[in-house]
Design a protein around this motif. Structure first.
Motif: not given
Ligand code: ZN
Ligand code: ZN
Length: 139
Positions: A32-36, A38-48, A119-122
């Motif tokens: 889902a992050c790859q689709h969102r 269009g790249s190899a991964f997503g980076i999420g910084a989680y805050f309250p 599911s990481a890109h190789p």
């Protein structure tokens, strides 16, 4: 280092401000992050949620059930340019993720873990100082 950081979408209409450090920052290699992105991964910084303030712009929401985690994800993106700026997860209902590539000065926070690496890109090499998990974060 200032404890206030700002960022926004590609076209500049959505702007936000966060205070303090993220509770956790995660690189996610799920499909889902790859689709969102269009790249190899997503980076999420989680805050309250209380630590994230939106200053301008209109966000549109796309909610779906992740086939990887089987839990809902609510992505929010700029109506003008389509940049996904933020999301919320069923797993972390009191937090808001900021797509970390949208910070004005990316890289100010450290990345604690890499998840769904099955599911990481190789060609991806995971850093040795992060927690690397084949599946998702432990709940
Ligand atoms: Zn925009
Ligand atoms: Zn993901």
């Amino acid at each position: 280092m200032s404890d206030v950081h700002e960022g926004g979408c590609l076209c500049g209409s959505v702007r936000y401000q966060v205070t303090a450090d993220p509770e956790v920052s995660i690189v996610c290699h799920c499909k889902a992050c790859q689709h969102r992105t269009g790249s190899a991964f997503g980076i999420g910084a989680y805050f309250p949620k209380a630590n994230v303030k939106f200053l301008s712009g209109d966000l549109k929401t796309f909610e779906f059930k992740s086939s990887t985690s089987d839990r809902w994800v609510k992505n929010e993106f700029c109506q003008q340019c389509g940049t996904t700026v933020t999301w919320t997860l069923e797993m972390r209902p009191n937090d808001r993720a900021i797509a970390a590539g949208t910070f004005d000065k990316p890289g100010w926070h450290s990345i604690a873990r890499h998840i769904w690496t099955e599911s990481a890109h190789p060609w991806v090499v995971h850093p040795s100082d992060a927690l690397v998990l084949e599946k998702g974060s432990p709940s």
